[in-house]
Design an enzyme around this catalytic site. Structure first.
Site, PDB file in Angstrom:
ATOM      1  N   CYS A  78       7.828-116.545  18.288  1.00 19.47           N
ATOM      2  CA  CYS A  78       7.990-116.575  19.745  1.00 19.47           C
ATOM      3  C   CYS A  78       6.703-116.121  20.452  1.00 19.47           C
ATOM      4  O   CYS A  78       5.709-116.824  20.417  1.00 19.47           O
ATOM      5  CB  CYS A  78       9.208-115.759  20.153  1.00 19.47           C
ATOM      6  SG  CYS A  78       9.774-116.075  21.838  1.00 19.47           S
ATOM      7  N   GLN A 101       2.758-117.511  20.311  1.00 13.65           N
ATOM      8  CA  GLN A 101       1.889-117.815  21.450  1.00 13.65           C
ATOM      9  C   GLN A 101       0.588-117.026  21.374  1.00 13.65           C
ATOM     10  O   GLN A 101      -0.485-117.548  21.720  1.00 13.65           O
ATOM     11  CB  GLN A 101       2.641-117.523  22.746  1.00 13.65           C
ATOM     12  CG  GLN A 101       3.843-118.427  22.967  1.00 13.65           C
ATOM     13  CD  GLN A 101       4.764-117.922  24.066  1.00 13.65           C
ATOM     14  OE1 GLN A 101       4.499-116.920  24.722  1.00 13.65           O
ATOM     15  NE2 GLN A 101       5.877-118.614  24.263  1.00 13.65           N
ATOM     16  N   HIS A 152      13.435-118.658  16.911  1.00 16.77           N
ATOM     17  CA  HIS A 152      13.852-117.389  16.304  1.00 16.77           C
ATOM     18  C   HIS A 152      14.566-117.619  14.984  1.00 16.77           C
ATOM     19  O   HIS A 152      15.786-117.793  14.948  1.00 16.77           O
ATOM     20  CB  HIS A 152      14.765-116.627  17.268  1.00 16.77           C
ATOM     21  CG  HIS A 152      14.045-116.006  18.413  1.00 16.77           C
ATOM     22  ND1 HIS A 152      13.637-114.690  18.420  1.00 16.77           N
ATOM     23  CD2 HIS A 152      13.619-116.532  19.581  1.00 16.77           C
ATOM     24  CE1 HIS A 152      13.001-114.423  19.561  1.00 16.77           C
ATOM     25  NE2 HIS A 152      12.976-115.533  20.279  1.00 16.77           N
ATOM     26  N   GLU A 204      15.343-115.496  12.913  1.00 19.92           N
ATOM     27  CA  GLU A 204      16.207-114.355  12.559  1.00 19.92           C
ATOM     28  C   GLU A 204      17.639-114.529  13.063  1.00 19.92           C
ATOM     29  O   GLU A 204      18.478-113.654  12.872  1.00 19.92           O
ATOM     30  CB  GLU A 204      15.615-113.048  13.083  1.00 19.92           C
ATOM     31  CG  GLU A 204      15.818-112.785  14.567  1.00 19.92           C
ATOM     32  CD  GLU A 204      14.815-113.494  15.455  1.00 19.92           C
ATOM     33  OE1 GLU A 204      14.885-113.322  16.685  1.00 19.92           O
ATOM     34  OE2 GLU A 204      13.960-114.224  14.925  1.00 19.92           O
TER      35      GLU A 204
END
Length: 370
Positions: free
Chosen positions: A262, A266, A347, A349
């Site tokens: 995420c 970036q 994500h 996770e």
């Protein structure tokens, strides 16, 4: 208790507070997940935002201590179609309203969330205010427009830890305690840009000794810890507004294996020489389709971001695009052609969300083995 939601473009909605009096100003966004509202609320990436859930009934399974993704609630307000004040779940220890009140976060229900989401999808995410105290719509619209917004702001400094800590027994521990409970195969230094606990849980599950450090930690300090790998976490806001981190990441390239998620993705993109842009209304939810260009497989992913790296600005001779979003073809993953570094915008996770992308943690482990 009457509450007014006002957007900077003059659009207003009327609802009712289910948490008492309150007021909040921020960027109004929506999340399409059918469940997982506790994980959404405790995700630091929502700092500075007013979150609307598209699923119409929220609160039905209450709140429990196991599903926390951080130690606090981060959205400034939580907006739902219908709030359930009588949860039914054997793990529930409190209601959603009680939880929001603990962190002084305003909860509002009883308005047309579908109309709000359709408006955001059409016009884009925008500044907004929600209040039970000021019910003058003209005043609210003006005040929403006066808010500074997220572009160019360093939101990471609001959520990053102030001191390093370790992860042990499914929770954070002080470094003095952590030093006595080590014994994992890999040492990973994780930058806290707004880290989620499930990222740490999975790394620990993969036999990693994880040390979480503040976003302001220097590259020299990280390398002095002699890690096997470096993890760049998720976090809130505009990556180009975060101070100092890009230079740190650029210095670490090639020194140790790096895995970014995420905002961490970036930061790697900016370190490679790319630039970021703001998406029209962002990607937030547990049902975003992503294609892995290296395998041809399609994953359903959990996402929460409002900014994206512009792949056209990346040096193609140095960076390979590995994943794209199948809804809008935006960049979702990349890896460096020379250095051991890779990242994804989404994500893996899965908290909340599908488990399709958990394999990326194994990819990081394998990178540390080589």
């Amino acid at each position: 208790m009457k509450a007014i939601i006002a957007l900077e473009d003059g659009t207003t909605f009327e609802g009712q507070s289910f948490t008492g009096h309150g007021e909040a100003v921020g960027e109004i966004v929506f999340n399409t997940s059918l469940s997982g509202y506790q994980e959404v609320l405790t995700d630091p990436s929502y700092t500075g935002q007013l979150v609307t859930m598209t699923y119409p009934l929220i609160g039905n399974y209450g709140i429990n201590p196991e599903d926390m993704e951080s130690a606090a609630v981060h959205p400034k307000a939580f907006l739902v179609k219908e709030y359930n004040s009588f949860p039914s779940n054997y793990r529930s220890t409190k209601t959603l309203a009680q939880f929001l009140n603990e962190f002084d976060v305003l909860g509002v229900e009883g308005f047309d969330t579908r109309a709000l989401v359709r408006h955001i999808r059409s016009q884009g995410a925008m500044k907004a205010i929600v209040s039970t105290r000021d019910l003058d719509t003209a005043s609210l619209i003006r005040r929403a427009g006066e808010w500074s917004g997220l572009v160019g702001q360093d939101m990471v400094k609001r959520v990053t830890c102030t001191e390093p800590y370790g992860w042990s027994d499914n929770g954070p521990v002080t470094m003095s305690s952590f030093a006595e409970t080590t014994g994992k195969k890999f040492k990973v230094v994780a930058f806290d840009f707004g880290i989620k606990y499930n990222q740490l849980r999975i790394l620990a599950e993969k036999n990693c000794q994880v040390i979480v450090v503040p976003a302001t930690t220097t590259a020299e300090q990280v390398l002095a810890m002699n890690p096997d790998g470096i993890f760049l976490s998720n976090g809130p806001g505009d990556p180009e507004g975060v101070e100092g981190v890009v230079d740190t990441v650029r210095f670490l390239l090639g020194k140790k294996p790096i895995f970014g998620i995420c905002l961490g993705h970036q930061m790697l993109g900016l370190a490679y020489g790319g630039s970021a842009y703001k998406l029209k209304f962002g990607h937030r939810g547990g049902n975003q389709p992503v294609k892995d260009l290296t395998t041809g497989h399609v994953e359903i992913t959990s996402q929460n971001h409002g900014f994206c790296i512009d792949e056209k600005t990346l040096p193609g001779d140095e960076v390979e695009i590995t994943h794209i979003n199948l809804n809008d073809n935006s960049l979702e993953g990349m890896r460096h052609r020379k250095y051991p570094a890779f990242s994804v915008q989404y994500h893996p996770e899965y908290a909340p969300g599908p488990h399709d992308a958990k394999y990326l943690f194994d990819r990081f482990i394998n990178m540390m083995c080589n």
